[in-house]
Design an enzyme around this catalytic site. Structure first.
Site, mmCIF file in Angstrom:
data_model
loop_
_atom_site.group_PDB
_atom_site.id
_atom_site.type_symbol
_atom_site.label_atom_id
_atom_site.label_comp_id
_atom_site.label_asym_id
_atom_site.label_seq_id
_atom_site.Cartn_x
_atom_site.Cartn_y
_atom_site.Cartn_z
ATOM 1 N N GLN A 138 -18.096 -4.293 5.938
ATOM 2 C CA GLN A 138 -17.631 -3.004 6.690
ATOM 3 C C GLN A 138 -18.117 -1.785 5.918
ATOM 4 O OE1 GLN A 138 -14.353 -1.847 9.698
ATOM 5 N NE2 GLN A 138 -13.383 -1.409 7.806
ATOM 6 N N THR B 80 -16.990 -5.951 2.553
ATOM 7 C CA THR B 80 -17.544 -4.493 2.383
ATOM 8 C C THR B 80 -18.740 -4.455 2.317
ATOM 9 O OG1 THR B 80 -17.318 -2.652 0.874
ATOM 10 C CG2 THR B 80 -16.689 -4.565 -0.052
ATOM 11 N N SER C 174 -17.600 -1.734 -8.383
ATOM 12 C CA SER C 174 -16.308 -1.587 -8.906
ATOM 13 C C SER C 174 -15.813 -3.031 -8.785
ATOM 14 C CB SER C 174 -15.348 -0.657 -7.980
ATOM 15 O OG SER C 174 -15.138 -1.375 -6.804
ATOM 16 N N ASP D 132 4.169 -11.705 0.809
ATOM 17 C CA ASP D 132 3.010 -11.045 -0.090
ATOM 18 C C ASP D 132 1.712 -12.419 0.195
ATOM 19 O OD1 ASP D 132 1.089 -10.999 -1.948
ATOM 20 O OD2 ASP D 132 2.473 -11.126 -3.815
ATOM 21 N N ASN E 187 -13.000 11.574 4.943
ATOM 22 C CA ASN E 187 -11.411 11.932 5.303
ATOM 23 C C ASN E 187 -11.213 12.831 4.220
ATOM 24 O OD1 ASN E 187 -11.454 10.108 7.491
ATOM 25 N ND2 ASN E 187 -10.151 8.594 6.142
ATOM 26 N N GLU F 19 -22.809 4.875 -10.692
ATOM 27 C CA GLU F 19 -23.475 4.318 -9.374
ATOM 28 C C GLU F 19 -24.945 5.219 -9.346
ATOM 29 O OE1 GLU F 19 -21.034 5.529 -5.984
ATOM 30 O OE2 GLU F 19 -20.938 7.909 -6.731
ATOM 31 N N LYS G 112 -14.440 -8.741 -3.536
ATOM 32 C CA LYS G 112 -14.982 -9.093 -2.090
ATOM 33 C C LYS G 112 -16.192 -9.864 -2.158
ATOM 34 C CE LYS G 112 -12.258 -6.141 0.233
ATOM 35 N NZ LYS G 112 -11.221 -6.918 1.166
ATOM 36 N N ARG H 21 -7.509 -2.405 -1.459
ATOM 37 C CA ARG H 21 -8.643 -1.740 -0.958
ATOM 38 C C ARG H 21 -9.576 -0.676 -1.526
ATOM 39 N NH1 ARG H 21 -7.050 3.035 1.450
ATOM 40 N NH2 ARG H 21 -4.971 2.996 2.682
ATOM 41 N N ARG I 41 -17.682 8.087 -11.391
ATOM 42 C CA ARG I 41 -18.285 6.377 -10.830
ATOM 43 C C ARG I 41 -19.384 6.410 -11.672
ATOM 44 N NH1 ARG I 41 -16.514 5.183 -4.847
ATOM 45 N NH2 ARG I 41 -14.427 6.215 -4.546
ATOM 46 N N THR J 285 0.851 -1.292 0.098
ATOM 47 C CA THR J 285 0.065 0.103 0.047
ATOM 48 C C THR J 285 0.720 1.415 0.025
ATOM 49 O OG1 THR J 285 -1.628 -1.068 1.082
ATOM 50 C CG2 THR J 285 -1.942 1.071 1.006
ATOM 51 N N TYR K 284 -13.185 -3.879 -7.629
ATOM 52 C CA TYR K 284 -12.441 -3.910 -5.959
ATOM 53 C C TYR K 284 -13.611 -4.783 -5.412
ATOM 54 C CZ TYR K 284 -12.773 -2.872 -1.050
ATOM 55 O OH TYR K 284 -13.231 -2.911 -0.011
ATOM 56 N N HIS K 285 -14.900 -4.160 -5.473
ATOM 57 C CA HIS K 285 -15.870 -4.561 -4.664
ATOM 58 C C HIS K 285 -16.623 -5.857 -5.083
ATOM 59 C CE1 HIS K 285 -16.698 0.002 -3.455
ATOM 60 N NE2 HIS K 285 -16.903 -0.316 -2.409
HETATM 61 N N1 USQ Z 1 -17.556 9.872 -2.945
HETATM 62 C C1 USQ Z 1 -17.998 11.404 -3.325
HETATM 63 N N2 USQ Z 1 -16.944 12.332 -3.416
HETATM 64 C C2 USQ Z 1 -15.557 12.097 -2.980
HETATM 65 C C3 USQ Z 1 -15.293 10.846 -2.874
HETATM 66 C C4 USQ Z 1 -16.244 9.887 -2.747
HETATM 67 O O1 USQ Z 1 -18.917 11.958 -3.558
HETATM 68 O O2 USQ Z 1 -14.718 12.747 -3.290
HETATM 69 C C5 USQ Z 1 -18.801 9.310 -2.778
HETATM 70 C C6 USQ Z 1 -18.580 8.072 -3.944
HETATM 71 O O3 USQ Z 1 -19.084 8.225 -5.210
HETATM 72 C C7 USQ Z 1 -19.310 6.766 -3.370
HETATM 73 C C8 USQ Z 1 -19.182 7.129 -1.783
HETATM 74 O O4 USQ Z 1 -18.803 8.634 -1.690
HETATM 75 O O5 USQ Z 1 -20.715 6.939 -3.551
HETATM 76 C C9 USQ Z 1 -18.062 6.480 -0.942
HETATM 77 O O6 USQ Z 1 -16.895 6.631 -1.893
HETATM 78 P P1 USQ Z 1 -15.771 6.293 -0.823
HETATM 79 O O7 USQ Z 1 -14.495 6.500 -1.934
HETATM 80 O O8 USQ Z 1 -15.598 7.005 0.369
HETATM 81 O O9 USQ Z 1 -15.716 4.788 -0.587
HETATM 82 P P2 USQ Z 1 -15.574 3.249 -1.508
HETATM 83 O O10 USQ Z 1 -14.961 3.706 -2.843
HETATM 84 O O11 USQ Z 1 -16.970 2.774 -1.733
HETATM 85 O O12 USQ Z 1 -14.554 2.546 -0.699
HETATM 86 C C10 USQ Z 1 -14.304 2.633 0.681
HETATM 87 C C11 USQ Z 1 -12.903 1.782 0.965
HETATM 88 C C12 USQ Z 1 -13.320 0.604 0.749
HETATM 89 C C13 USQ Z 1 -14.329 0.050 1.447
HETATM 90 C C14 USQ Z 1 -15.670 0.906 1.125
HETATM 91 C C15 USQ Z 1 -17.065 0.536 1.809
HETATM 92 O O13 USQ Z 1 -12.098 2.238 0.172
HETATM 93 O O14 USQ Z 1 -12.217 -0.286 1.256
HETATM 94 O O15 USQ Z 1 -14.757 -1.523 1.304
HETATM 95 O O16 USQ Z 1 -15.521 2.292 1.547
HETATM 96 S S1 USQ Z 1 -18.630 0.678 1.296
HETATM 97 O O17 USQ Z 1 -18.424 1.934 0.606
HETATM 98 O O18 USQ Z 1 -19.391 0.450 1.902
HETATM 99 O O19 USQ Z 1 -18.405 -0.246 -0.008
#
Ligand code: USQ
Length: 396
Positions: free
Chosen positions: A208, A144, A179, A74, A239, A328, A185, A100, A326, A35, A181-182
């Site tokens: 999570q 996730t 994605s 690894d 963040n 979505e 999982k 991730r 994205r 990472t 990535y998703h």
């Molecule tokens: N988003 C925005 N603006 C940004 C960044 C993200 O609107 O500047 C939106 C994205 O389009 C998405 C949502 O916020 O709809 C979440 O995006 P994210 O980048 O915070 O999270 P995601 O890509 O879904 O992935 C993160 C972690 C991943 C974990 C996942 C949990 O990187 O490892 O599995 O969150 S979950 O989202 O519940 O699948």
């Protein structure tokens, strides 16, 4: 308890190691620091400065009087996984060693393939190694909430009662990830369920939500920091929003900003994983936890960041609805269940507002580093433009 953390150098891995050591567990770790390298590959870095792994372990020894046994390797290499399980004979193995980032997996075919291979291979290797060497070990696997996607019905914790053409069954809930990535999982969850059916492997599959935060109970000074990413590839929504506010850049809900996800703080994530480890499933059980505290739309979160920023620093934050990179839904129903961790004693530690104040202050303390990372904050990885052509050109 002897706990092996695969991916111990990461955002969650390091924070979990500190918690488990502080609670008297013996902690063993595996990491190949990929990472750190992959974040540099996209021109970024952890916003909070990180010690080298050996320095981290020295600090742990000074603070808790006991170290961490560590192997560099690894997690997708079967030989590495077999070796660590043989060497440490852990009671529990927490698998956090997968790629991730959703955007990283969507850059192009090369990144999609490395995410698919690395993630699926590491879980498969772990399942075989546990079966062959330590069949009573408990696997805690980080999945996730994104596996479920955003269906127009409630989301259960893994399984649900369904009636079709007059017949009923109790089945895994259908998955529809957003994605590559998703999807890895989802494939992992299928493989975990099948391994459990074959060999009765004890498994907690953790769905999570999005994690935010800089601190846990053990992260009280800069030397204990875990990584904190804010760039468009490795940083997650809340963040990133906090970093954008401090950098005086627009906060960027993608598109309409109605995308709703389950969120939890880093402190809560570590509390939940610890509960899962210390309360293992029955022999032969496969269980699923939906691990998040509350759900919010990204626009709600942008507004909350703006409110707390104004309270702390007095200025206004610009919220800019940028074109969504994205594919979505930007407005949808979202109602996932999440009872099991609460039944085992999970309680949130801080309100979102308190957590936001801490994150904003931590970022503000590192403004110089933030200035150096400004160029990697705005989104550019496009789901639609992801292609395999560059990879093929490079091979000619
Ligand atoms: N988003 C925005 N603006 C940004 C960044 C993200 O609107 O500047 C939106 C994205 O389009 C998405 C949502 O916020 O709809 C979440 O995006 P994210 O980048 O915070 O999270 P995601 O890509 O879904 O992935 C993160 C972690 C991943 C974990 C996942 C949990 O990187 O490892 O599995 O969150 S979950 O989202 O519940 O699948």
């Amino acid at each position: 308890m002897k706990v092996l953390i695969l991916g111990i150098d990461g955002y969650i891995g390091w924070s979990l190691a500190l918690r488990l050591i502080s609670r008297g567990h013996d902690v063993y770790g595996l990491d190949n620091f990929i990472t750190r390298r992959r974040v540099r590959e996209v021109g970024s870095d952890s916003l909070l400065p990180l010690l080298s792994f050996s320095k981290r372990v020295e600090r742990v020894k000074d603070t808790y009087g006991k170290g961490i046994e560590f192997t560099r390797g690894d997690a997708s290499d079967p030989k590495v996984i077999y070796d660590v399980i043989k060497r440490y004979k852990p009671d529990a193995i927490v698998h956090l060693a997968e790629q991730r980032s959703a955007p990283y997996s969507m850059i192009d075919l090369k990144h999609a393939l490395s995410t698919m291979h690395g993630n699926i291979q590491s879980t498969m290797s772990l399942l075989y190694a546990v079966k062959d060497i330590k069949p009573d070990a408990h696997i805690v696997k980080l999945g996730t909430m994104g596996e479920y996607g955003t269906p127009n019905i409630d989301i259960p914790e893994g399984f649900f009662e369904v009636e079709y053409h007059g017949r009923r069954d109790y089945l895994p809930f259908p998955k529809f990830a957003g994605s590559w990535y998703h999807w890895t999982k989802v494939h992992d969850s299928n493989n975990l369920m099948f391994a459990n059916k074959l060999w009765k492997t004890r498994i907690t599959d953790v769905m999570q939500g999005v994690v935010y935060g800089t601190r846990t109970r053990e992260i009280t000074e800069t030397g204990a920091y875990t990584r904190f990413d804010i760039d468009e590839v490795w940083g997650t929504a809340l963040n990133r929003f906090c970093a954008q506010a401090i950098a005086k850049m627009p906060v960027t809900p993608y598109g309409k900003g109605g995308q709703t996800r389950g969120f939890l703080s880093l402190e809560d994530s570590i509390q939940c994983l610890t509960i899962g480890i210390e309360n293992p499933p029955e022999n032969g059980e496969y269980r699923v936890f939906n691990q998040f505290y509350e759900h919010y739309s990204v626009l709600d979160l942008a507004n909350k960041v703006s409110k707390i920023y104004r309270k702390l620093y007095g200025g206004d934050v610009t919220i800019e609805h940028v074109p969504n990179p994205r594919v979505e839904m930007e407005e949808h129903y979202y109602n996932p269940e999440h009872k099991k961790l609460f039944e085992l004693g999970y309680r949130t530690v801080r309100t979102l507002e308190d957590e936001l104040s801490i994150i904003l202050s931590d970022i503000n303390r590192h403004r110089r580093r933030l200035d150096r990372l400004r160029h990697v904050i705005m989104p550019k990885t496009s789901w639609r433009k992801s292609s395999g052509l560059d990879m093929l050109k490079a091979r000619r």
